[in-house]
Scaffold this active site. Structure first.
Site, PDB file in Angstrom:
ATOM      1  N   ALA A  56       0.871  -1.540  -0.583  1.00  0.00           N
ATOM      2  CA  ALA A  56       0.101  -0.186   0.257  1.00  0.00           C
ATOM      3  C   ALA A  56       1.125   1.442  -0.204  1.00  0.00           C
ATOM      4  CB  ALA A  56      -1.037   0.170   1.217  1.00  0.00           C
TER       5      ALA A  56
ATOM      6  N   ARG B   8       2.678   1.524  -3.718  1.00  0.00           N
ATOM      7  CA  ARG B   8       2.092   1.849  -4.380  1.00  0.00           C
ATOM      8  C   ARG B   8       1.187   3.540  -5.023  1.00  0.00           C
ATOM      9  NH1 ARG B   8      -0.809  -3.786  -7.050  1.00  0.00           N
ATOM     10  NH2 ARG B   8       0.943  -4.698  -7.661  1.00  0.00           N
TER      11      ARG B   8
ATOM     12  N   ASP C  94       0.154  -7.730  18.470  1.00  0.00           N
ATOM     13  CA  ASP C  94      -0.029  -7.873  20.006  1.00  0.00           C
ATOM     14  C   ASP C  94      -2.190  -6.514  20.352  1.00  0.00           C
ATOM     15  OD1 ASP C  94       2.434  -9.694  20.876  1.00  0.00           O
ATOM     16  OD2 ASP C  94       3.327  -7.926  20.780  1.00  0.00           O
TER      17      ASP C  94
ATOM     18  N   MET D 299       0.836 -15.845  22.667  1.00  0.00           N
ATOM     19  CA  MET D 299       1.724 -14.508  22.637  1.00  0.00           C
ATOM     20  C   MET D 299       0.517 -13.449  23.024  1.00  0.00           C
ATOM     21  SD  MET D 299       4.057 -15.090  19.550  1.00  0.00           S
ATOM     22  CE  MET D 299       5.424 -16.361  19.831  1.00  0.00           C
TER      23      MET D 299
ATOM     24  N   LYS E 141     -18.368 -31.733  31.547  1.00  0.00           N
ATOM     25  CA  LYS E 141     -18.252 -33.076  32.118  1.00  0.00           C
ATOM     26  C   LYS E 141     -16.171 -33.626  33.025  1.00  0.00           C
ATOM     27  CE  LYS E 141     -22.669 -34.560  31.277  1.00  0.00           C
ATOM     28  NZ  LYS E 141     -22.720 -33.130  31.249  1.00  0.00           N
TER      29      LYS E 141
ATOM     30  N   GLN F 232       1.897 -18.529  15.500  1.00  0.00           N
ATOM     31  CA  GLN F 232       0.770 -17.412  15.514  1.00  0.00           C
ATOM     32  C   GLN F 232       1.361 -16.125  15.134  1.00  0.00           C
ATOM     33  OE1 GLN F 232      -0.627 -17.043  20.612  1.00  0.00           O
ATOM     34  NE2 GLN F 232       1.432 -18.053  20.203  1.00  0.00           N
TER      35      GLN F 232
END
Ligand code: F6P
Length: 325
Positions: A25, A28, A131, A173, A217, A257
């Site tokens: 982004a 361009r 994060d 994390m 249970k 992750q």
């Protein structure tokens, strides 16, 4: 400060899915608006080593859906020193770079802020971290993808937890922030989340266990935010001691992750903030982070983005609590 002609772009700190979409982004939108773009490889280390190359629109073709960062990244120790920062500045001057866009988390944007102040240089930050701990933006680039990855993993862990009637502590994390843990716990239907924003004692742990057991249970899932002392292994040990009758397992999700194809949400956030960064430069903004708040692109001073504590919505604790009976 003269007219800005050439913009440097780099990624720094822990990588996050969507960083490539942000690089695309910026590149361009920058070229569209008449700027030259130069890519700095390997974060601040690459800036110090002059690992810098001109970028064209072709360099960012086909990367919007890829994880990691094509620019590589690093946690630079050298950039924390005066000599390191001076070398970085000298290279920016040599490369005729007039403004630097840094995609990264708290540490990386702190580095950008200090550098901007010390060298009177235009630095613009994009919030790139799983994060979600940067103030002034509702979400950071990478957070949504990581949350979805965690939920996918927990769904799988639940299958085996139920088959074996086990208690699972799943560590995620987040560094010092519990956004990933709390929200992935809600989204995966976990029985509890242990997060830095809220203290958890043995009595509470007992409640979680009983609640989980009553519900399904003999199986239950607790999401634990990473912590050097009180991570999933610590809580599993405590439970083994207090409740020897339970079959306890730990799953630390770790770096899986951080990888994977970015979600549509992260690609859109990266694209909007990337375009916003170029707009900020055109407007003459300096030393800000571009975020999205209430669906609007916003400019937040770097000092605020990194210093203020991002508010943690405590109602999320109630949501999980009420839904895990
Ligand atoms: O800041 C992103 C993050 O993934 C944190 O959640 C985690 O604590 C840290 O980076 C891990 O860093 P590294 O990849 O250097 O071990």
């Amino acid at each position: 400060m003269g007219k800005i002609k050439t913009i440097g772009i780099m990624t720094s700190g822990g990588d996050a899915p969507g960083m490539n979409a942000a690089i695309r982004a910026v590149t361009r939108a920058g070229i569209y608006n008449g700027f030259n773009i130069k890519a700095v490889y390997r974060g601040y280390d690459g800036l110090i080593a002059d690992d810098i190359r001109p970028f064209t629109t072709e360099n960012v073709s086909g990367i919007i859906g890829t994880g990691g960062t094509i620019l590589k990244t690093a946690r630079s120790k050298e950039f924390m020193t005066d000599e390191g920062k001076q070398k970085a500045y000298d290279n920016l001057v040599k490369e005729e770079i007039d403004a630097l866009i840094v995609i990264g988390g708290n540490g990386s944007l702190t580095g950008a802020m200090n550098f901007a102040q010390e060298f009177d240089f235009c630095c613009i930050g994009l919030p790139g971290t799983i994060d979600n701990d940067l103030y002034g933006t509702d979400n950071t680039i990478g957070y949504d993808t990581t949350m979805n990855t965690i939920v996918d993993c927990v769904d799988r862990i639940r299958d085996t937890a139920q088959s074996h009637e086990r208690i699972f502590f799943v560590e995620v994390m987040g560094r010092d922030a519990g956004f990933l843990a709390q929200n992935s716990a809600i989204a995966s239907g976990a029985e509890a989340a242990i997060i830095p924003e809220d203290s958890t004692d043995v009595d509470q742990l007992a409640q979680f266990m009983q609640r989980g057991i009553r519900k399904s249970k003999k199986s239950c899932i607790v999401i634990v935010s990473e912590s050097p002392k009180c991570g999933a292994l610590y809580y599993a040990d405590r439970v083994r001691k207090e409740f020897p009758e339970y079959d306890v397992r730990v799953s630390i999700l770790g770096h899986l992750q951080r990888g994977g194809r970015p979600t549509a949400r992260d690609r859109i956030l990266a694209s909007r903030t990337g375009v916003g960064a170029i707009e900020a430069i055109i407007q003459g903004q300096r030393n800000i982070m571009v975020g999205v708040r209430n669906n609007e692109v916003v400019y937040v001073p770097l000092s605020e983005a990194i210093r203020s504590d991002k508010p943690f919505d405590r109602k999320l604790i109630k949501v999980l609590d009420e839904l895990s009976i």
